[in-house]
Design a protein around this motif. Structure first.
Motif, PDB file in Angstrom:
ATOM      1  N   GLN A  69      -0.212   3.093   6.055  1.00  0.00           N
ATOM      2  CA  GLN A  69       0.911   2.878   5.376  1.00  0.00           C
ATOM      3  C   GLN A  69       1.788   4.119   4.897  1.00  0.00           C
ATOM      4  O   GLN A  69       0.930   5.067   4.543  1.00  0.00           O
ATOM      5  CB  GLN A  69       1.051   1.493   4.458  1.00  0.00           C
ATOM      6  N   ALA A  70       2.635   4.128   4.621  1.00  0.00           N
ATOM      7  CA  ALA A  70       3.445   5.401   4.241  1.00  0.00           C
ATOM      8  C   ALA A  70       3.086   5.533   2.811  1.00  0.00           C
ATOM      9  O   ALA A  70       2.781   6.858   2.440  1.00  0.00           O
ATOM     10  CB  ALA A  70       5.140   5.249   4.373  1.00  0.00           C
ATOM     11  N   ASP A  71       2.964   4.567   1.876  1.00  0.00           N
ATOM     12  CA  ASP A  71       2.573   4.614   0.488  1.00  0.00           C
ATOM     13  C   ASP A  71       1.097   4.065   0.693  1.00  0.00           C
ATOM     14  O   ASP A  71       0.975   3.108   0.917  1.00  0.00           O
ATOM     15  CB  ASP A  71       3.240   3.627  -0.355  1.00  0.00           C
ATOM     16  N   LEU A  72       0.120   4.907   0.489  1.00  0.00           N
ATOM     17  CA  LEU A  72      -1.131   4.647   0.703  1.00  0.00           C
ATOM     18  C   LEU A  72      -1.754   3.244  -0.301  1.00  0.00           C
ATOM     19  O   LEU A  72      -2.326   2.507   0.050  1.00  0.00           O
ATOM     20  CB  LEU A  72      -2.305   5.609   0.116  1.00  0.00           C
ATOM     21  N   PHE A  73      -1.024   3.188  -1.399  1.00  0.00           N
ATOM     22  CA  PHE A  73      -1.377   2.034  -2.317  1.00  0.00           C
ATOM     23  C   PHE A  73      -0.330   0.873  -2.233  1.00  0.00           C
ATOM     24  O   PHE A  73      -0.241  -0.039  -3.077  1.00  0.00           O
ATOM     25  CB  PHE A  73      -1.347   2.515  -3.585  1.00  0.00           C
ATOM     26  N   GLY A  74       0.676   1.004  -1.190  1.00  0.00           N
ATOM     27  CA  GLY A  74       1.536  -0.243  -0.934  1.00  0.00           C
ATOM     28  C   GLY A  74       2.413  -0.556  -2.189  1.00  0.00           C
ATOM     29  O   GLY A  74       2.819   0.328  -2.778  1.00  0.00           O
TER      30      GLY A  74
ATOM     31  N   HIS B 152     -13.650   4.061   2.177  1.00  0.00           N
ATOM     32  CA  HIS B 152     -12.654   3.039   2.238  1.00  0.00           C
ATOM     33  C   HIS B 152     -12.228   2.764   0.649  1.00  0.00           C
ATOM     34  O   HIS B 152     -13.224   2.457  -0.173  1.00  0.00           O
ATOM     35  CB  HIS B 152     -13.158   1.718   2.432  1.00  0.00           C
ATOM     36  N   TRP B 153     -10.765   2.928   0.158  1.00  0.00           N
ATOM     37  CA  TRP B 153     -10.412   2.447  -1.158  1.00  0.00           C
ATOM     38  C   TRP B 153      -9.800   1.073  -1.184  1.00  0.00           C
ATOM     39  O   TRP B 153      -9.525   0.629  -0.040  1.00  0.00           O
ATOM     40  CB  TRP B 153      -9.229   3.504  -1.386  1.00  0.00           C
ATOM     41  N   SER B 154     -10.101   0.428  -2.135  1.00  0.00           N
ATOM     42  CA  SER B 154      -9.365  -0.914  -2.538  1.00  0.00           C
ATOM     43  C   SER B 154      -8.597  -0.736  -3.741  1.00  0.00           C
ATOM     44  O   SER B 154      -9.423  -0.079  -4.621  1.00  0.00           O
ATOM     45  CB  SER B 154     -10.408  -1.756  -2.381  1.00  0.00           C
ATOM     46  N   CYS B 155      -7.452  -1.275  -3.924  1.00  0.00           N
ATOM     47  CA  CYS B 155      -6.768  -1.150  -4.989  1.00  0.00           C
ATOM     48  C   CYS B 155      -6.430  -2.804  -5.547  1.00  0.00           C
ATOM     49  O   CYS B 155      -5.891  -3.566  -4.533  1.00  0.00           O
ATOM     50  CB  CYS B 155      -5.525  -0.480  -4.822  1.00  0.00           C
ATOM     51  N   TYR B 156      -6.886  -3.175  -6.742  1.00  0.00           N
ATOM     52  CA  TYR B 156      -6.586  -4.630  -6.997  1.00  0.00           C
ATOM     53  C   TYR B 156      -5.477  -4.506  -8.353  1.00  0.00           C
ATOM     54  O   TYR B 156      -5.910  -3.952  -9.278  1.00  0.00           O
ATOM     55  CB  TYR B 156      -7.927  -5.076  -7.395  1.00  0.00           C
ATOM     56  N   GLY B 157      -4.534  -5.327  -8.212  1.00  0.00           N
ATOM     57  CA  GLY B 157      -3.642  -5.311  -9.323  1.00  0.00           C
ATOM     58  C   GLY B 157      -2.650  -6.308  -9.149  1.00  0.00           C
ATOM     59  O   GLY B 157      -2.563  -6.948  -8.002  1.00  0.00           O
ATOM     60  N   GLU B 158      -1.601  -6.591 -10.061  1.00  0.00           N
ATOM     61  CA  GLU B 158      -0.863  -7.418  -9.878  1.00  0.00           C
ATOM     62  C   GLU B 158       0.660  -6.652 -10.218  1.00  0.00           C
ATOM     63  O   GLU B 158       0.825  -6.013 -11.131  1.00  0.00           O
ATOM     64  CB  GLU B 158      -0.852  -8.425 -11.041  1.00  0.00           C
TER      65      GLU B 158
ATOM     66  N   GLY C 112      -6.671 -12.945  -3.365  1.00  0.00           N
ATOM     67  CA  GLY C 112      -7.149 -12.545  -1.948  1.00  0.00           C
ATOM     68  C   GLY C 112      -6.094 -12.003  -1.183  1.00  0.00           C
ATOM     69  O   GLY C 112      -6.177 -11.425   0.250  1.00  0.00           O
ATOM     70  N   THR C 113      -4.661 -11.981  -1.619  1.00  0.00           N
ATOM     71  CA  THR C 113      -3.647 -11.439  -1.049  1.00  0.00           C
ATOM     72  C   THR C 113      -2.806 -10.258  -1.706  1.00  0.00           C
ATOM     73  O   THR C 113      -2.838 -10.498  -2.847  1.00  0.00           O
ATOM     74  CB  THR C 113      -2.542 -12.486  -0.679  1.00  0.00           C
ATOM     75  N   PRO C 114      -2.317  -9.368  -1.014  1.00  0.00           N
ATOM     76  CA  PRO C 114      -1.434  -8.294  -1.642  1.00  0.00           C
ATOM     77  C   PRO C 114      -0.184  -8.963  -2.242  1.00  0.00           C
ATOM     78  O   PRO C 114       0.216  -9.883  -1.957  1.00  0.00           O
ATOM     79  CB  PRO C 114      -0.993  -7.402  -0.341  1.00  0.00           C
TER      80      PRO C 114
ATOM     81  N   CYS D 265      -4.860  -3.192  -0.365  1.00  0.00           N
ATOM     82  CA  CYS D 265      -4.351  -3.671  -1.617  1.00  0.00           C
ATOM     83  C   CYS D 265      -4.791  -5.191  -1.775  1.00  0.00           C
ATOM     84  O   CYS D 265      -4.384  -6.076  -0.827  1.00  0.00           O
ATOM     85  CB  CYS D 265      -3.089  -3.557  -1.817  1.00  0.00           C
ATOM     86  N   ALA D 266      -4.955  -5.948  -3.195  1.00  0.00           N
ATOM     87  CA  ALA D 266      -5.092  -7.277  -3.360  1.00  0.00           C
ATOM     88  C   ALA D 266      -5.043  -7.700  -4.711  1.00  0.00           C
ATOM     89  O   ALA D 266      -4.789  -6.567  -5.372  1.00  0.00           O
ATOM     90  CB  ALA D 266      -6.618  -7.649  -2.835  1.00  0.00           C
ATOM     91  N   SER D 267      -5.035  -8.864  -4.988  1.00  0.00           N
ATOM     92  CA  SER D 267      -4.606  -9.055  -6.541  1.00  0.00           C
ATOM     93  C   SER D 267      -5.970  -8.730  -7.193  1.00  0.00           C
ATOM     94  O   SER D 267      -7.203  -8.434  -6.858  1.00  0.00           O
ATOM     95  CB  SER D 267      -4.363 -10.575  -6.436  1.00  0.00           C
ATOM     96  N   LEU D 268      -5.689  -8.640  -8.576  1.00  0.00           N
ATOM     97  CA  LEU D 268      -6.489  -8.298  -9.570  1.00  0.00           C
ATOM     98  C   LEU D 268      -7.799  -9.519  -9.641  1.00  0.00           C
ATOM     99  O   LEU D 268      -9.128  -9.169  -9.815  1.00  0.00           O
ATOM    100  CB  LEU D 268      -6.074  -8.309 -11.003  1.00  0.00           C
TER     101      LEU D 268
END
Length: 431
Positions: A227-232, A313-319, A328-330, A412-415
């Motif tokens: 994606q254009a922004d890595l962290f969406g 592989h990076w994963s980013c979790y937040g709200e 479980g969903t961005p 990206c996913a939820s916290l």
């Protein structure tokens, strides 16, 4: 990388221009005197373009091959070439071990300049090294050291191989952008009037710091396309203050090698895809020192075990501000910015693979005998909770991770999903 390995890439870059030039006759007596003195000299390659940035020449101890850049723009081009050749012959005679620090590399180079002047006197060519030449070449060695320190600080490491790789990558950036030397130096120092230039030397392609990568797989429902922004939707707005913070933190990491503390290191992790993981580390970032620790940890892992192929592989979790998606969903596209009062959790998964036919018993890596041939897995978890300057700290972290984007994927996913994933990793390792 050997001279032969560098040749195809540089030749293709030059197009119709010739890379190797005829050897000037003035070089031949020096080469003959060197062989008579017992110096193991191979072939001399006189080239129209440096094979390595910031260098006028180079050598290979294993073959005795030499390369020297003939710069026709210089007023005394041939004399400069002969001086370079004498320094390289002195290096083949000395056979210094690989320097462990940039300071040691500088000291070795300065000694070789003095040795080259002695060879010139012994071989009846004192005209090649008058006092002014010696002073100038010793000053050039000092300037080269300063330049390598500057790029090593941006890389977060002053190890000579890393600093040299960073120098090569940043010189390639300069050529692509068409910057003058003054513009380049201002951007390296972070004092350019153009903030985009200052940021560019922070987000250069850091994947060039290691040669072996295993490209991420980008297919399947759990592996979204780039994606254009890595962290969406969890992307934090960038600012000059965040760039300055990252620059300062990397400089501290390079000089001090900040040590990560407060880590969990259960061993092994015996669940699913995390089986055989060797290290798990958790860090909380609430100030600049915490950012330095996180940067020191992830950069050391990204550069570790260069003989293996690395997969990241990076994963980013937040709200996002206002809530976010279900577990479980961005977060939804409409909620574009993370809330500053809500924590964000980052997971960095690194797997080191052997190449085909390689392994602990491979003759290519005899020092690694006794290590397991299975992939080595590591995970770093970093938590950004509510704190002063939280947005700037997290923006600096995202800026650093984005510079490794060419060889990584990010989800990206939820916290809530992140906490669940973290617990699934910790629970099997708990006593």
């Amino acid at each position: 990388m050997t001279i032969e390995e560098q040749w195809p890439g540089l030749s293709s870059q030059l197009g119709a221009r010739r890379l190797r030039l005829p050897t000037p006759p003035a070089c031949l007596p020096l080469l003959e005197r060197a062989r008579q003195a017992g110096i193991q000299v191979g072939d001399l390659f006189v080239v129209s373009r440096p094979l390595v940035p910031l260098a006028r020449g180079g050598y290979e101890l294993s073959t005795g091959h030499l390369w020297c850049h003939y710069d026709a723009r210089l007023e005394e081009a041939e004399r400069s070439l002969l001086q370079c050749l004498l320094v390289l012959l002195a290096a083949l005679k000395r056979r210094f071990p690989a320097p462990r620090t940039l300071e040691e590399e500088r000291e070795q180079h300065q000694q070789l300049v003095k040795d080259a002047a002695a060879l010139a006197r012994d071989w009846q060519r004192p005209d090649l090294f008058v006092a002014a030449d010696l002073d100038r070449l010793l000053a050039e060695a000092e300037n080269r050291f300063d330049a390598l320190v500057a790029v090593g600080e941006l890389a977060g490491s002053l190890d000579p191989p890393v600093a040299h790789a960073a120098s090569l990558a940043l010189c390639q950036l300069r050529e692509r952008e068409g910057w003058s030397q003054a513009t380049f130096e201002a951007a390296l120092a972070g004092i350019s009037d153009d903030e985009e230039q200052n940021a560019a030397v922070l987000t250069w392609d850091r994947t060039l710091l290691r040669a072996r990568w295993m490209s991420p797989v980008r297919s399947g429902p759990e592996q979204p396309a780039p994606q254009a922004d890595l962290f969406g939707p969890l992307t934090v707005p960038q600012s000059p203050a965040a760039s300055t913070l990252l620059r300062q933190a990397l400089e501290q990491v390079a000089h001090r090698g900040a040590v990560a503390v407060g880590c969990w290191s259960p061993q092994p992790l015996n669940t699913g895809e995390h089986a055989h993981a060797d290290q798990l580390c958790f860090l909380q970032v609430s100030d600049r020192l915490g950012l330095e620790r996180a940067l020191a940890h992830i950069s050391s892992w990204l550069l570790d075990l260069p003989e293996r192929y690395l997969q990241v592989h990076w994963s980013c979790y937040g709200e996002a501000r206002g809530g976010g998606g279900k577990s479980g969903t961005p977060p939804s596209v409409e909620e574009q910015q993370p809330g500053s009062d809500k924590p964000t959790l980052y997971r960095s998964g690194l797997t080191y693979h052997w190449g085909p036919g390689e392994g602990p018993a491979s003759p290519a890596f005899p020092s690694l005998q006794g290590q397991g041939a299975a992939p080595l897995r590591r995970e770093l978890w970093v938590l950004f909770a509510a704190c002063p300057h939280r947005e700037r700290l997290e923006a600096a972290w995202q800026l650093y991770l984005s510079s490794w984007q060419r060889q990584q994927r990010c989800s990206c996913a939820s916290l809530a999903q992140g906490l669940q994933d973290l617990w699934s990793v910790l629970a099997p390792a708990a006593p």
